[in-house]
Design a protein around this motif. Structure first.
Motif, PDB file in Angstrom:
ATOM      1  N   LEU A  13     -69.436 -21.257  63.154  1.00  0.00           N
ATOM      2  CA  LEU A  13     -68.976 -22.078  62.033  1.00  0.00           C
ATOM      3  C   LEU A  13     -70.117 -22.211  61.033  1.00  0.00           C
ATOM      4  O   LEU A  13     -71.219 -22.613  61.387  1.00  0.00           O
ATOM      5  N   ASN A  21     -67.604 -26.796  57.300  1.00  0.00           N
ATOM      6  CA  ASN A  21     -66.224 -27.266  57.347  1.00  0.00           C
ATOM      7  C   ASN A  21     -66.079 -28.541  56.541  1.00  0.00           C
ATOM      8  O   ASN A  21     -67.052 -29.249  56.289  1.00  0.00           O
ATOM      9  N   THR A  22     -64.869 -28.805  56.099  1.00  0.00           N
ATOM     10  CA  THR A  22     -64.614 -30.016  55.327  1.00  0.00           C
ATOM     11  C   THR A  22     -63.124 -30.331  55.391  1.00  0.00           C
ATOM     12  O   THR A  22     -62.301 -29.438  55.556  1.00  0.00           O
ATOM     13  N   THR A  23     -62.806 -31.608  55.277  1.00  0.00           N
ATOM     14  CA  THR A  23     -61.403 -32.019  55.219  1.00  0.00           C
ATOM     15  C   THR A  23     -61.151 -32.573  53.823  1.00  0.00           C
ATOM     16  O   THR A  23     -61.867 -33.469  53.381  1.00  0.00           O
ATOM     17  N   THR A  46     -57.986 -29.341  56.699  1.00  0.00           N
ATOM     18  CA  THR A  46     -59.370 -29.078  57.100  1.00  0.00           C
ATOM     19  C   THR A  46     -59.645 -27.590  56.914  1.00  0.00           C
ATOM     20  O   THR A  46     -58.961 -26.754  57.499  1.00  0.00           O
TER      21      THR A  46
HETATM   22  C1  LIG Z   1     -66.659 -29.811  61.427  1.00  0.00           C
HETATM   23  O1  LIG Z   1     -66.902 -29.153  62.652  1.00  0.00           O
HETATM   24  C2  LIG Z   1     -67.555 -29.910  63.622  1.00  0.00           C
HETATM   25  C3  LIG Z   1     -67.841 -29.017  64.788  1.00  0.00           C
HETATM   26  O2  LIG Z   1     -66.714 -28.258  65.107  1.00  0.00           O
HETATM   27  C4  LIG Z   1     -66.690 -31.097  63.985  1.00  0.00           C
HETATM   28  O3  LIG Z   1     -67.355 -31.904  64.910  1.00  0.00           O
HETATM   29  C5  LIG Z   1     -66.417 -31.900  62.736  1.00  0.00           C
HETATM   30  O4  LIG Z   1     -65.523 -32.954  63.042  1.00  0.00           O
HETATM   31  C6  LIG Z   1     -65.808 -31.015  61.693  1.00  0.00           C
HETATM   32  N1  LIG Z   1     -65.674 -31.782  60.462  1.00  0.00           N
HETATM   33  C7  LIG Z   1     -64.526 -31.827  59.797  1.00  0.00           C
HETATM   34  C8  LIG Z   1     -64.533 -32.607  58.528  1.00  0.00           C
HETATM   35  O5  LIG Z   1     -63.531 -31.260  60.181  1.00  0.00           O
END
Ligand SMILES: *[C@@H]1O[C@H](CO)[C@@H](O)[C@H](O)[C@H]1NC(C)=O
Ligand SMILES: *[C@@H]1O[C@H](CO)[C@@H](O)[C@H](O)[C@H]1NC(C)=O
Ligand SMILES: *[C@@H]1O[C@H](CO)[C@@H](O)[C@H](O)[C@H]1NC(C)=O
Ligand SMILES: *[C@@H]1O[C@H](CO)[C@@H](O)[C@H](O)[C@H]1NC(C)=O
Ligand SMILES: *[C@@H]1O[C@H](CO)[C@@H](O)[C@H](O)[C@H]1NC(C)=O
Ligand SMILES: *[C@@H]1O[C@H](CO)[C@@H](O)[C@H](O)[C@H]1NC(C)=O
Ligand SMILES: *[C@@H]1O[C@H](CO)[C@@H](O)[C@H](O)[C@H]1NC(C)=O
Ligand SMILES: *[C@@H]1O[C@H](CO)[C@@H](O)[C@H](O)[C@H]1NC(C)=O
Ligand SMILES: *[C@@H]1O[C@H](CO)[C@@H](O)[C@H](O)[C@H]1NC(C)=O
Length: 528
Positions: free
Chosen positions: A272, A275-277, A263
């Motif tokens: 933030l 974000n991405t996984t 991630t």
């Molecule tokens: C991205 O960040 C949000 C808030 O922190 C979180 O809810 C979400 O799961 C995150 N997405 C990934 C793909 O990590």
């Protein structure tokens, strides 16, 4: 004890306890029992029928003798017995059990005569082999997927088997030996695991009967995954322009190692941004942009163990601008001839410049037969040239924004060939020669002025004129130092390396020097 002494005295026989070929009388009238002898196999497979024999060499007549088989340390548990009436050899057929293993012994007793004491045979060791069966690999340290650095503990469990040796296989190959890998008994311990310890584990248990029969049991495979922790990511960005007025910053976060999925998150100082996984070790983010300085940004990466961080980089986008300067320096070879050139191109402004080099208006690729382009964005771009016929021509460079090629700024054009670049030292020579000429001219003027001055003040043998003479004489190399050693200062000045300085002492200053001298003279007079 009494029995053996008696035998010795009679000298009837000399048989040892072990000897089975003993030719002495087996029956006698004595009222005692000799030591029985026990023999049989030393190794036996479990559940097989095996026969042990016990033989009494000396025994009384007409006594029924009872022979019994025990474990050495457990006479409560009778294993087998046999009644011998005529001194025949006792046979003990046994179905072997695992607990038969140990030291066996045979006890002889006179059945109906309490006056005769029992005797015990030598011990006979029996090893019992139970073939290995049902090997099973158990991970005793916890989950089969975990992060590097943890301890992995595996156990090989069997449903049956003794005298077992274990081998451990990783992907079909014996597990490597190292201080971090320790195999003891049925356990494999891997200290501080790394990703290299990942793979399919299997244990093989074996035991051997009679050195000839090998029993083997394979466990099923267990797949262990040691995940490497994602490494600190690198952050970089490029700028995109779309539809002629929308700008985007495209951030790339990239880690060198680490087990996907990872991630990635992009943060600015306060929050933030995205974000991405991803199932990779890199991720890209598109962030809308207005040109200028937009603060600091950082990538964070996490694949389950801990969060790791990149450095902070400023998000700054300035379009190229200002003059674009092309200059060069050179490398000389033998004979001071220029053999190589470095051409530099530099724009005054711009965070994302794209440099292009042209020779005779033809775009140069990244490298060619006589050149090599080195981009060092954003500061500059360099072309390394070898000087020769093919590299001769007119050079210039152009700079535009990497995200927007609509504005291009060009440098001045510069013609370069072997002659041009080698003219450089000639120019220097000319300058030096010019300086000399100027110097000679200056001295000549001084001479002329001096002559004129002397004529005007002739007869008036002032200190000044004498000094003038000296200076001029020194310049002309005609000064005889020995004649004037009473005034060493002046001579030194003339002789030393301060030629320039002396000559620069302009005509204007001379009257001042004279004045000074006069003052000194005046003072001297006053003192007198
Ligand atoms: C991205 O960040 C949000 C808030 O922190 C979180 O809810 C979400 O799961 C995150 N997405 C990934 C793909 O990590
Ligand atoms: C042994 O016993 C039998 C009868 O049981 C007898 O006939 C024989 O004489 C005995 N022999 C000795 C030596 O005592
Ligand atoms: C020894 O005694 C048992 C009973 O204890 C008897 O049955 C057996 O016949 C006797 N044997 C001899 C030879 O006396
Ligand atoms: C773990 O590794 C260290 C060497 O780094 C060693 O000294 C130690 O005995 C090992 N521990 C086990 C349980 O194998
Ligand atoms: C033990 O091995 C030997 C040969 O080494 C063989 O002659 C013998 O029969 C074997 N015994 C058994 C019980 O298999
Ligand atoms: C045991 O494993 C070996 C390879 O290590 C293989 O050749 C053999 O067939 C396996 N036997 C059984 C019973 O699984
Ligand atoms: C961080 O980003 C958010 C939106 O992406 C923006 O509103 C905020 O001003 C930024 N903070 C800094 C310090 O740049
Ligand atoms: C990661 O990088 C590779 C090659 O550099 C690229 O092909 C791939 O699309 C990138 N993946 C992501 C999620 O950006
Ligand atoms: C470039 O042009 C000059 C004449 O202006 C010519 O002498 C030179 O050979 C040309 N160079 C190349 C590489 O075409």
């Amino acid at each position: 004890m009494f029995a053996s002494v008696f035998v010795l005295i009679l000298g009837l026989c000399h048989c040892s306890q072990e000897s089975r070929l003993c030719h002495c009388s087996q029956e006698s009238n004595q009222s005692h029992l000799g030591q029985p002898q026990l023999f049989g196999p030393s190794e036996a497979l479990v559940k097989r029928v095996v026969e042990f024999n016990c033989k009494l060499l000396t025994y009384p007549k007409n006594e029924s003798i009872l022979l019994q088989l025990y474990k050495e340390d457990n006479h409560d548990n009778l294993l087998s017995e046999y009644t011998s009436l005529a001194g025949e050899v006792a046979t003990f057929p046994m179905i072997i059990k695992v607990n038969h293993e140990g030291n066996l012994e045979c006890v002889a007793k006179a059945q109906n005569n309490s006056k005769i004491g029992p005797t015990v045979s030598n011990t006979h060791h029996l090893k019992v082999i139970e073939p290995v069966k049902g090997a099973q690999l158990v991970v005793t340290s916890g989950p089969v997927e975990f992060f590097e650095g943890r301890t992995l503990e595996l156990q090989c469990k069997l449903t049956a088997g003794n005298h077992v040796s274990y081998t451990w296989l990783l992907n079909g190959q014996p597990v490597s030996q190292s201080p971090h890998h320790r195999a003891t008994d049925n356990q494999l311990l891997i200290n501080r695991t790394t990703a290299a310890d990942s793979g399919s584990y299997r244990c093989v248990a074996t035991n051997t009967f009679n050195n000839t029969q090998v029993f083997r049991s394979n466990s099923s495979e267990v797949v262990i995954t040691v995940k490497d922790v994602v490494s600190n990511p690198d952050i970089s960005f490029s700028v995109l322009k779309e539809d002629s007025h929308y700008y985007f910053a495209v951030f790339t976060c990239r880690s060198i190692k680490g087990m996907p999925p990872v991630t990635f998150s992009l943060y600015n100082r306060t929050e933030l941004v995205a974000n991405t996984t991803v199932d990779a070790r890199n991720a890209t983010f598109r962030v809308p942009l207005v040109l200028g300085h937009l603060g600091m940004l950082q990538c964070q990466a996490n694949n389950g163990d801990q969060v790791v961080y990149s450095e902070w980089i400023p998000l700054e986008v300035v379009p190229v601008g200002g003059p674009v300067v092309l200059h060069y320096d050179s490398d000389t070879g033998e004979n001071y001839a220029v053999i190589g050139l470095r051409l530099y191109c530099k724009a005054a402004r711009g965070t994302h410049p794209r440099y292009q080099w042209f020779l005779n208006k033809t775009l140069l690729n990244d490298s060619g037969s006589f050149y090599y382009v080195q981009h060092q964005p954003p500061e500059q771009s360099i072309v390394l040239l070898s000087v020769g016929r093919s590299s001769a021509g007119t050079y210039h460079c152009e700079v535009s924004d990497s995200f927007d090629s609509s504005t291009t700024i060009s440098s001045k054009r510069k013609y370069l060939d072997k002659e041009v670049v080698n003219r450089l030292p000639v120019l220097v020579v000319v300058v030096i020669f010019g300086c000399f000429t100027f110097l000679v001219l200056l001295v000549s003027v001084c001479c002329w002025a001096g002559v004129v001055f002397r004529r005007r003040q002739y007869g008036e043998k002032s200190l000044l004129s004498l000094e003038m003479q000296r200076v001029i004489a020194a310049y002309e190399g005609e000064l005889d130092v020995s004649q004037y050693d009473d005034d060493a200062d002046v001579v030194n000045t003339a002789r030393g390396g301060e030629f320039d300085q002396a000559s620069e002492a302009s005509v204007d200053e001379w009257p001042q020097i004279g004045r000074k001298k006069k003052t000194l003279e005046d003072e001297a007079v006053e003192e007198h």
